[in-house]
Design an enzyme around this catalytic site. Structure first.
Site, PDB file in Angstrom:
ATOM      1  N   LYS A  86       0.824  -1.066   0.015  1.00  0.00           N
ATOM      2  CA  LYS A  86      -0.070   0.062   0.031  1.00  0.00           C
ATOM      3  C   LYS A  86       0.938   1.263   0.067  1.00  0.00           C
ATOM      4  O   LYS A  86       0.680   2.164  -0.791  1.00  0.00           O
ATOM      5  CB  LYS A  86      -0.750  -0.046   1.181  1.00  0.00           C
ATOM      6  CG  LYS A  86      -1.634   1.369   1.613  1.00  0.00           C
ATOM      7  CD  LYS A  86      -2.376   1.173   2.706  1.00  0.00           C
ATOM      8  CE  LYS A  86      -1.770   1.612   4.018  1.00  0.00           C
ATOM      9  NZ  LYS A  86      -1.166   2.986   4.610  1.00  0.00           N
ATOM     10  N   ASN A  87       1.891   1.155   0.799  1.00  0.00           N
ATOM     11  CA  ASN A  87       2.684   2.505   1.132  1.00  0.00           C
ATOM     12  C   ASN A  87       3.640   2.797  -0.318  1.00  0.00           C
ATOM     13  O   ASN A  87       4.282   3.793  -0.177  1.00  0.00           O
ATOM     14  CB  ASN A  87       3.434   2.482   2.488  1.00  0.00           C
ATOM     15  CG  ASN A  87       2.445   2.680   3.560  1.00  0.00           C
ATOM     16  OD1 ASN A  87       1.424   2.900   3.208  1.00  0.00           O
ATOM     17  ND2 ASN A  87       2.900   2.343   4.825  1.00  0.00           N
TER      18      ASN A  87
ATOM     19  N   ARG B 169      -0.087  14.612  12.889  1.00  0.00           N
ATOM     20  CA  ARG B 169       0.740  14.222  11.980  1.00  0.00           C
ATOM     21  C   ARG B 169       1.255  15.652  11.168  1.00  0.00           C
ATOM     22  O   ARG B 169       0.394  15.999  10.045  1.00  0.00           O
ATOM     23  CB  ARG B 169       0.045  13.420  10.735  1.00  0.00           C
ATOM     24  CG  ARG B 169      -0.508  12.032  11.446  1.00  0.00           C
ATOM     25  CD  ARG B 169       0.400  10.833  11.491  1.00  0.00           C
ATOM     26  NE  ARG B 169       0.874  10.422  10.302  1.00  0.00           N
ATOM     27  CZ  ARG B 169       0.192   9.487   9.677  1.00  0.00           C
ATOM     28  NH1 ARG B 169      -0.790   8.779  10.054  1.00  0.00           N
ATOM     29  NH2 ARG B 169       0.821   9.081   8.707  1.00  0.00           N
TER      30      ARG B 169
ATOM     31  N   ARG C 219      -8.403  -0.747   4.824  1.00  0.00           N
ATOM     32  CA  ARG C 219      -7.322   0.442   4.177  1.00  0.00           C
ATOM     33  C   ARG C 219      -6.060  -0.294   3.916  1.00  0.00           C
ATOM     34  O   ARG C 219      -5.344   0.228   3.045  1.00  0.00           O
ATOM     35  CB  ARG C 219      -7.041   1.778   5.291  1.00  0.00           C
ATOM     36  CG  ARG C 219      -8.141   2.404   5.466  1.00  0.00           C
ATOM     37  CD  ARG C 219      -7.674   3.703   6.497  1.00  0.00           C
ATOM     38  NE  ARG C 219      -6.435   4.223   5.904  1.00  0.00           N
ATOM     39  CZ  ARG C 219      -5.455   4.461   6.722  1.00  0.00           C
ATOM     40  NH1 ARG C 219      -5.781   4.445   8.077  1.00  0.00           N
ATOM     41  NH2 ARG C 219      -4.463   4.833   6.551  1.00  0.00           N
TER      42      ARG C 219
ATOM     43  N   ASP D  14       4.853   0.482  11.943  1.00  0.00           N
ATOM     44  CA  ASP D  14       3.601  -0.228  11.380  1.00  0.00           C
ATOM     45  C   ASP D  14       3.543  -1.694  11.685  1.00  0.00           C
ATOM     46  O   ASP D  14       2.273  -2.508  11.582  1.00  0.00           O
ATOM     47  CB  ASP D  14       3.435  -0.069   9.978  1.00  0.00           C
ATOM     48  CG  ASP D  14       3.325   1.303   9.559  1.00  0.00           C
ATOM     49  OD1 ASP D  14       3.098   2.088  10.368  1.00  0.00           O
ATOM     50  OD2 ASP D  14       3.620   1.450   8.288  1.00  0.00           O
TER      51      ASP D  14
ATOM     52  N   CYS E 156      -4.518  12.596  13.075  1.00  0.00           N
ATOM     53  CA  CYS E 156      -5.363  11.466  12.505  1.00  0.00           C
ATOM     54  C   CYS E 156      -5.032  10.586  13.686  1.00  0.00           C
ATOM     55  O   CYS E 156      -4.785  10.720  14.866  1.00  0.00           O
ATOM     56  CB  CYS E 156      -4.665  10.942  11.472  1.00  0.00           C
ATOM     57  SG  CYS E 156      -3.369   9.848  11.817  1.00  0.00           S
TER      58      CYS E 156
HETATM   59  C1  EPZ Z   1       4.647   6.586   6.277  1.00  0.00           C
HETATM   60  O1  EPZ Z   1       3.682   7.700   7.122  1.00  0.00           O
HETATM   61  C2  EPZ Z   1       3.517   5.585   6.274  1.00  0.00           C
HETATM   62  N1  EPZ Z   1       2.412   5.833   5.531  1.00  0.00           N
HETATM   63  C3  EPZ Z   1       3.232   5.112   7.842  1.00  0.00           C
HETATM   64  O2  EPZ Z   1       2.318   3.874   7.404  1.00  0.00           O
HETATM   65  C4  EPZ Z   1       4.199   4.642   8.418  1.00  0.00           C
HETATM   66  O3  EPZ Z   1       3.772   4.424   9.902  1.00  0.00           O
HETATM   67  C5  EPZ Z   1       5.302   6.048   8.391  1.00  0.00           C
HETATM   68  O4  EPZ Z   1       5.610   6.152   7.213  1.00  0.00           O
HETATM   69  C6  EPZ Z   1       6.493   5.548   9.489  1.00  0.00           C
HETATM   70  O5  EPZ Z   1       7.338   4.477   8.707  1.00  0.00           O
HETATM   71  C7  EPZ Z   1       2.587   5.898   3.920  1.00  0.00           C
HETATM   72  O6  EPZ Z   1       3.588   5.606   3.835  1.00  0.00           O
HETATM   73  C8  EPZ Z   1       1.444   6.347   3.433  1.00  0.00           C
HETATM   74  P1  EPZ Z   1       6.804  10.197   8.351  1.00  0.00           P
HETATM   75  P2  EPZ Z   1       4.467   9.471   6.738  1.00  0.00           P
HETATM   76  O7  EPZ Z   1       6.667  11.236   7.646  1.00  0.00           O
HETATM   77  O8  EPZ Z   1       5.083   9.596   5.651  1.00  0.00           O
HETATM   78  C9  EPZ Z   1       7.060  13.179  12.145  1.00  0.00           C
HETATM   79  C10 EPZ Z   1       0.496   2.359   7.978  1.00  0.00           C
HETATM   80  O9  EPZ Z   1      -0.188   2.078   8.936  1.00  0.00           O
HETATM   81  N2  EPZ Z   1       6.838  14.196  11.050  1.00  0.00           N
HETATM   82  O10 EPZ Z   1       7.927   9.346   8.172  1.00  0.00           O
HETATM   83  O11 EPZ Z   1       3.220  10.099   7.378  1.00  0.00           O
HETATM   84  C11 EPZ Z   1       5.774  12.166  12.214  1.00  0.00           C
HETATM   85  O12 EPZ Z   1       4.684  13.293  13.032  1.00  0.00           O
HETATM   86  C12 EPZ Z   1       0.872   4.077   7.903  1.00  0.00           C
HETATM   87  O13 EPZ Z   1       0.530   1.911   6.661  1.00  0.00           O
HETATM   88  C13 EPZ Z   1       7.032  15.608  11.337  1.00  0.00           C
HETATM   89  O14 EPZ Z   1       7.208  15.656  12.453  1.00  0.00           O
HETATM   90  O15 EPZ Z   1       5.437   9.295   8.190  1.00  0.00           O
HETATM   91  C14 EPZ Z   1       5.874  11.125  12.970  1.00  0.00           C
HETATM   92  O16 EPZ Z   1       6.197  11.265  14.205  1.00  0.00           O
HETATM   93  C15 EPZ Z   1       0.551   4.840   9.214  1.00  0.00           C
HETATM   94  N3  EPZ Z   1       6.780  16.497  10.532  1.00  0.00           N
HETATM   95  C16 EPZ Z   1       7.260  10.714  12.155  1.00  0.00           C
HETATM   96  O17 EPZ Z   1       7.772  12.164  11.412  1.00  0.00           O
HETATM   97  C17 EPZ Z   1       6.821  16.133   9.138  1.00  0.00           C
HETATM   98  O18 EPZ Z   1       6.463  17.159   8.338  1.00  0.00           O
HETATM   99  C18 EPZ Z   1       7.244   9.833  11.147  1.00  0.00           C
HETATM  100  O19 EPZ Z   1       6.580  10.242   9.936  1.00  0.00           O
HETATM  101  C19 EPZ Z   1       6.392  14.819   8.953  1.00  0.00           C
HETATM  102  C20 EPZ Z   1       6.661  13.670   9.712  1.00  0.00           C
END
Ligand code: EPZ
Length: 419
Positions: free
Chosen positions: A22-23, A121, A398, A306, A116
């Site tokens: 998915k991701n 997020r 999802r 995840d 969310c």
């Molecule tokens: C991706 O989300 C995945 N989603 C998530 O999978 C996964 O949990 C996550 O990466 C971490 O591996 C998709 O790929 C669609 P991040 P993403 O930006 O890109 C902080 C699932 O269950 N952060 O690496 O949103 C954030 O708050 C989903 O399939 C900031 O502070 O993850 C978090 O604590 C859920 N500012 C951390 O970084 C930002 O601008 C990781 O987020 C962006 C992120």
């Protein structure tokens, strides 16, 4: 409203093919928008998040057709740059379309994805990086209005955290930018490599994906291509957890064992026998699992956040105490309260969860509050005595294609009940 009804305990055995990630699929669909020709993505899972991305692409004017596990995306008719609030709210990761729309259209309007079920997020890293690439962004009343004066401009971008989504947005915005972009402290997840491989197959010039420094030399145009989406490593880890908690013996096909390196040692530590060969992973579980000393969620190649919920569910029946430290999201222990209803013994203190293995889980009614937490409840339900009824199935849909059918192939007694 649908529920999953699981009658346990069962011992899973048999063979199953794992669907595409998915991701990876979601950013690849955004990437197809950047091209001048049609692309075909193979191994696309049938998931509600993929449906939302399809609706976004159609809303932007693209033609999208599904044939089995393949999505044919024709971006030529695309003429819109706005994602309506209703679609942004359905899927937080719609933000990954921002870089692609900006690069293609020179402007983009979408609502702020906001928080969310996993907690806040923020997208500050995405926005800061896009500003470095010359994008002007106005954040007003929960709405993002972005414009690119001229073309997106290559720049060096240093991420303070290796955010997956921010790295994807930069890749998408920079692939057709003027000049060279260098991302430092980039996310290293396999899904980043999949995106870079797709873009390169379309004519992009990206090197270093999978490492911390990615260099993107902007190109004028991207053509389309045919691309096979990588296997879903989290779905794989979930089915392995399900087999392990039930004392099972399963063979999974269509996997990418290399992407599982951060999770396989956990299954070994709790006493499972594992073998990998080509695209297969075989797991045989002992009669009773042992505890795992500690699991800390980290960016790749660390243990994936995840996979934390299903693996935690698995360890509720292990002998001994397992400790989890969740470092990625504030609110990723929502499954714990529901696992307690099934008889698990878990204490949470901030980022730390202490799982005291118990010898028996008992079926109960539980509610999925998020995607992976929902999968954790299914994993526990397979080993619980009696009937477990899982509501909130829309969250599970999802990320897991036909979960009840796939588990039934492995011998589980799971059905989807509509009321
Ligand atoms: C991706 O989300 C995945 N989603 C998530 O999978 C996964 O949990 C996550 O990466 C971490 O591996 C998709 O790929 C669609 P991040 P993403 O930006 O890109 C902080 C699932 O269950 N952060 O690496 O949103 C954030 O708050 C989903 O399939 C900031 O502070 O993850 C978090 O604590 C859920 N500012 C951390 O970084 C930002 O601008 C990781 O987020 C962006 C992120």
């Amino acid at each position: 409203m649908a529920t999953l009804q699981i009658r346990g305990p069962v011992r899973l055995s048999g063979e199953l093919t794992v669907h595409g990630a998915k991701n990876s699929t979601l950013p690849l669909m955004a990437a197809a928008l950047l091209c001048e020709e049609e692309s075909v993505l193979h191994n696309c899972p049938k998931l509600s998040d993929v449906d939302v991305s399809t609706r976004i692409l159609r809303r932007l004017g693209c033609k999208v057709e599904r044939q089995g596990a393949s999505l044919r995306i024709d971006p030529r008719p695309a003429d819109d740059w706005e994602i309506p609030d209703t679609l942004m709210r359905e899927m937080r990761s719609s933000i990954v379309f921002l870089g692609a729309i900006l690069s293609k259209m020179g402007k983009a309007v979408m609502s702020f994805p906001g928080g969310c079920e996993l907690g806040p997020r923020p997208i500050d890293l995405h926005l800061k990086a896009l500003r470095r690439l010359g994008v002007e962004i106005c954040e007003d009343y929960g709405c993002l209005t972005c414009t690119v004066p001229g073309k997106v401009k290559g720049a060096s971008v240093n991420l303070s955290f290796p955010s997956v989504g921010a790295t994807e947005n930069i890749l998408l915005a920079a692939a057709r930018a003027e000049g060279i972009t260098v991302i430092s402290n980039a996310a290293r997840e396999p899904e980043i490599c999949d995106l870079a491989n797709f873009l390169n197959a379309c004519g992009a010039k990206i090197s270093g994906a999978g490492g911390s420094t990615i260099v993107i030399q902007g190109v004028e145009k991207l053509h389309g291509c045919q691309h096979k989406v990588i296997a879903d490593r989290i779905t794989t880890a979930t089915y392995l957890s399900a087999a392990a908690i039930t004392g099972g013996n399963i063979l999974l096909h269509g996997t990418e064992p290399e992407h599982l390196l951060p999770v396989l040692p956990v299954f070994e530590e709790c006493g499972c026998t594992l073998e990998t060969s080509g695209d297969m992973v075989w797991l045989k579980a002992p009669r009773r699992l042992s505890r795992v000393r500690s699991i800390r969620t980290m960016p790749y190649p660390g243990f994936p956040t995840d996979a934390q919920p299903p693996v935690m569910a698995m360890l509720t029946l292990a002998s001994g105490t397992s400790i989890f430290v969740e470092n990625m999201f504030e609110n990723r222990y929502k499954h714990v309260g529901e696992l307690l209803r099934l008889g698990a013994n878990i204490k949470v203190e901030g980022r730390v969860a202490v799982v005291e293995g118990t010898s028996r889980l008992t079926g109960a009614s539980v509610e999925a509050a998020d995607l992976r937490g929902g999968a954790a409840l299914v994993v526990a339900g397979l080993a619980a005595h009696g009937v477990t009824t899982v509501s909130g199935v829309r969250h599970i849909d999802r990320g897991y294609e036909s979960i009840e059918k796939n588990l039934s192939i492995l011998g589980a007694d799971v059905s989807r009940v509509f009321s």
